[in-house]
Design a protein around this motif. Structure first.
Motif, PDB file in Angstrom:
ATOM      1  N   ALA A   1     -41.274  45.192  28.813  1.00 35.84           N
ATOM      2  CA  ALA A   1     -41.973  45.061  30.097  1.00 35.84           C
ATOM      3  C   ALA A   1     -41.685  43.726  30.794  1.00 35.84           C
ATOM      4  CB  ALA A   1     -43.474  45.233  29.877  1.00 35.84           C
ATOM      5  N   PRO A   2     -40.446  43.482  31.213  1.00 32.55           N
ATOM      6  CA  PRO A   2     -40.119  42.182  31.816  1.00 32.55           C
ATOM      7  C   PRO A   2     -40.566  42.004  33.256  1.00 32.55           C
ATOM      8  CG  PRO A   2     -38.197  43.604  31.856  1.00 32.55           C
ATOM      9  CD  PRO A   2     -39.266  44.370  31.128  1.00 32.55           C
ATOM     10  N   VAL A   3     -40.912  43.097  33.955  1.00 32.13           N
ATOM     11  CA  VAL A   3     -41.292  42.996  35.370  1.00 32.13           C
ATOM     12  C   VAL A   3     -42.758  42.576  35.470  1.00 32.13           C
ATOM     13  CG1 VAL A   3     -41.448  44.184  37.582  1.00 32.13           C
ATOM     14  CG2 VAL A   3     -39.633  44.795  35.953  1.00 32.13           C
ATOM     15  N   GLU A   4     -43.018  41.461  36.146  1.00 37.13           N
ATOM     16  CA  GLU A   4     -44.383  40.933  36.239  1.00 37.13           C
ATOM     17  C   GLU A   4     -44.902  40.995  37.674  1.00 37.13           C
ATOM     18  OE1 GLU A   4     -44.604  36.980  34.724  1.00 37.13           O
ATOM     19  OE2 GLU A   4     -44.050  37.552  32.675  1.00 37.13           O
ATOM     20  N   LEU A   5     -46.188  41.248  37.789  1.00 40.08           N
ATOM     21  CA  LEU A   5     -46.897  41.173  39.064  1.00 40.08           C
ATOM     22  C   LEU A   5     -48.132  40.303  38.852  1.00 40.08           C
ATOM     23  CD1 LEU A   5     -46.957  42.313  42.034  1.00 40.08           C
ATOM     24  CD2 LEU A   5     -48.592  43.999  41.175  1.00 40.08           C
ATOM     25  N   HIS A   6     -48.336  39.352  39.748  1.00 39.84           N
ATOM     26  CA  HIS A   6     -49.436  38.395  39.591  1.00 39.84           C
ATOM     27  C   HIS A   6     -50.375  38.440  40.792  1.00 39.84           C
ATOM     28  CE1 HIS A   6     -47.742  35.696  36.286  1.00 39.84           C
ATOM     29  NE2 HIS A   6     -46.774  36.570  36.508  1.00 39.84           N
TER      30      HIS A   6
ATOM     31  N   ILE B   1     -51.354  40.298  36.307  1.00 40.43           N
ATOM     32  CA  ILE B   1     -52.204  41.484  36.418  1.00 40.43           C
ATOM     33  C   ILE B   1     -51.506  42.744  35.921  1.00 40.43           C
ATOM     34  CG2 ILE B   1     -51.542  42.023  38.807  1.00 40.43           C
ATOM     35  CD1 ILE B   1     -54.419  42.834  39.337  1.00 40.43           C
ATOM     36  N   HIS B   2     -50.148  42.714  35.890  1.00 40.19           N
ATOM     37  CA  HIS B   2     -49.438  43.932  35.511  1.00 40.19           C
ATOM     38  C   HIS B   2     -48.027  43.573  35.048  1.00 40.19           C
ATOM     39  CE1 HIS B   2     -48.309  48.172  35.581  1.00 40.19           C
ATOM     40  NE2 HIS B   2     -47.234  47.859  36.284  1.00 40.19           N
ATOM     41  N   ARG B   3     -47.545  44.296  34.046  1.00 43.75           N
ATOM     42  CA  ARG B   3     -46.157  44.155  33.646  1.00 43.75           C
ATOM     43  C   ARG B   3     -45.618  45.523  33.246  1.00 43.75           C
ATOM     44  NH1 ARG B   3     -45.846  39.425  29.988  1.00 43.75           N
ATOM     45  NH2 ARG B   3     -43.622  39.887  30.244  1.00 43.75           N
ATOM     46  N   GLU B   4     -44.313  45.698  33.404  1.00 40.58           N
ATOM     47  CA  GLU B   4     -43.710  46.999  33.158  1.00 40.58           C
ATOM     48  C   GLU B   4     -42.206  46.831  32.931  1.00 40.58           C
ATOM     49  OE1 GLU B   4     -43.575  49.461  36.779  1.00 40.58           O
ATOM     50  OE2 GLU B   4     -44.226  47.658  37.867  1.00 40.58           O
TER      51      GLU B   4
ATOM     52  N   VAL C   1     -32.631  41.087  37.210  1.00 42.25           N
ATOM     53  CA  VAL C   1     -31.540  41.992  36.845  1.00 42.25           C
ATOM     54  C   VAL C   1     -30.323  41.212  36.355  1.00 42.25           C
ATOM     55  CG1 VAL C   1     -29.910  43.695  37.743  1.00 42.25           C
ATOM     56  CG2 VAL C   1     -32.336  43.842  38.362  1.00 42.25           C
ATOM     57  N   ILE C   2     -29.979  40.138  37.062  1.00 40.27           N
ATOM     58  CA  ILE C   2     -28.823  39.321  36.654  1.00 40.27           C
ATOM     59  C   ILE C   2     -29.037  38.739  35.260  1.00 40.27           C
ATOM     60  CG2 ILE C   2     -27.584  37.172  37.149  1.00 40.27           C
ATOM     61  CD1 ILE C   2     -26.784  39.458  38.946  1.00 40.27           C
ATOM     62  N   ARG C   3     -30.272  38.374  34.945  1.00 41.11           N
ATOM     63  CA  ARG C   3     -30.563  37.780  33.642  1.00 41.11           C
ATOM     64  C   ARG C   3     -30.505  38.813  32.514  1.00 41.11           C
ATOM     65  NH1 ARG C   3     -35.239  36.053  34.801  1.00 41.11           N
ATOM     66  NH2 ARG C   3     -36.601  37.390  33.575  1.00 41.11           N
ATOM     67  N   LEU C   4     -30.917  40.042  32.808  1.00 43.10           N
ATOM     68  CA  LEU C   4     -31.028  41.049  31.761  1.00 43.10           C
ATOM     69  C   LEU C   4     -29.778  41.892  31.572  1.00 43.10           C
ATOM     70  CD1 LEU C   4     -34.636  42.422  32.455  1.00 43.10           C
ATOM     71  CD2 LEU C   4     -33.935  40.775  30.716  1.00 43.10           C
ATOM     72  N   LEU C   5     -28.975  42.025  32.631  1.00 42.09           N
ATOM     73  CA  LEU C   5     -27.859  42.964  32.576  1.00 42.09           C
ATOM     74  C   LEU C   5     -26.569  42.311  33.064  1.00 42.09           C
ATOM     75  CD1 LEU C   5     -29.903  45.837  34.186  1.00 42.09           C
ATOM     76  CD2 LEU C   5     -29.058  45.889  31.841  1.00 42.09           C
ATOM     77  N   PRO C   6     -25.441  42.622  32.431  1.00 39.56           N
ATOM     78  CA  PRO C   6     -24.157  42.059  32.869  1.00 39.56           C
ATOM     79  C   PRO C   6     -23.650  42.794  34.118  1.00 39.56           C
ATOM     80  CG  PRO C   6     -23.818  43.514  30.995  1.00 39.56           C
ATOM     81  CD  PRO C   6     -25.299  43.462  31.219  1.00 39.56           C
TER      82      PRO C   6
END
Length: 295
Positions: free
Chosen positions: A266-271, A162-165, A209-214
């Motif tokens: 926009a990797p943050v997802e809301l379903h 429904i939403h991503r950001e 966060v762990i996946r995207l940033l060291p």
């Protein structure tokens, strides 16, 4: 006290016509059966409802009081079948929605507006809870619909994005990272104290966060589960935090926001999340109403 709706209808007809004969004609019956209905009603109520005379029938004080409730009961009885049909069709009733705290920033309001505009007779009950608690509540039939973070058990649940950001960096006001004039890089964060997501209660954001940033775990000074708690800790100058962009709508003094470099769009997802075995008829039309909200 026992009385029938036929007795109530007869009583109301006589009260409005002020005459047993006219009331009987209105009800397509003869006068003697109507008189007996009213007499039985008076016996059940335990009070005289009419003063009868040669010119008609007038309500007593008790009758005037009883007329108000009799009309209310008849109106309720007349509405009951229609309401039952509307509930069965999902056009009325209730819908229980669980939501994560971060979904309040824009998405929840849009969802409630869409449901309210389309299904005004569906009452929405809200419960704030993290995704794991929403899943448990759906399994226990305590909520009908969730606003939750993936992943989900696709055998047990159906879902719809429904939403991503994007993620942004929340820093204390006046912090050097707020005034770089460019997106913040991993190198910029090398020695910054971090306010991080708790891996148990905020697993979605922790993994993201762990996946995207060291992340250097030696720099983590606090681990919490709620985004608004992270922002308050940043305002207290305890460190910096990674939060969804919608959190920037919060008006908290003492914080600033910075763009992050190198993250996917926009990797943050809301379903939307619901049980495949749901039994609430209001859920299907609610999901249809929410089609207007696009990720």
């Amino acid at each position: 006290m026992e009385f029938s709706f036929a007795q109530l209808e007869g009583f109301v007809a006589v009260a409005e016509e002020q005459h047993f004969g006219r009331a009987a004609a209105r009800l397509s019956m003869t006068q003697p059966p109507l008189s007996r209905l009213v007499q039985k009603l008076e016996h059940s109520v335990g009070a005289k409802l009419f003063d009868r005379g040669t010119r008609g029938a007038r309500l007593t004080r008790a009758g005037e009081a009883f007329l108000v409730d009799a009309r209310r009961l008849l109106a309720l009885a007349n509405r009951a079948p229609d309401r039952a049909r509307r509930v069965a069709a999902g056009a009325a009733g209730y819908l229980r929605i669980g939501f994560t705290g971060a979904s309040v920033f824009g998405v929840l309001d849009a969802a409630l507006t869409a449901i309210g505009d389309t299904l005004p007779d569906v009452h929405v009950e809200l419960s704030e809870m993290v995704t794991n608690d929403q899943v448990a509540a759906l399994n226990r039939d305590e909520i009908d619909l969730g606003l939750a973070r993936p992943p989900f058990d696709t055998d047990a649940f159906a879902s719809r994005l429904i939403h991503r950001e994007p993620l942004v960096l929340c820093v204390p006001g006046g912090h050097r990272l707020a005034d770089l004039g460019r997106p913040v890089t991993a190198a910029d964060l090398a020695n910054e104290p971090l306010i991080m997501y708790a891996p148990d209660n905020a697993r979605y954001f922790y993994d993201l966060v762990i996946r995207l940033l060291p992340i250097a775990h030696r720099n983590v000074v606090h681990s919490v589960s709620q985004i608004h708690t992270m922002i308050w800790l940043v305002a207290a100058r305890r460190g910096v935090a990674f939060v969804p962009a919608s959190a920037t709508r919060m008006t908290i003094d003492g914080v600033a926001w910075a763009e992050l470099e190198g993250q996917p769009d926009a990797p943050v997802e809301l379903h939307l999340l619901w049980s495949r075995t749901h039994t609430n008829p209001a859920l299907v039309p609610a999901l249809q109403a929410l089609e207007i909200i696009r990720a």
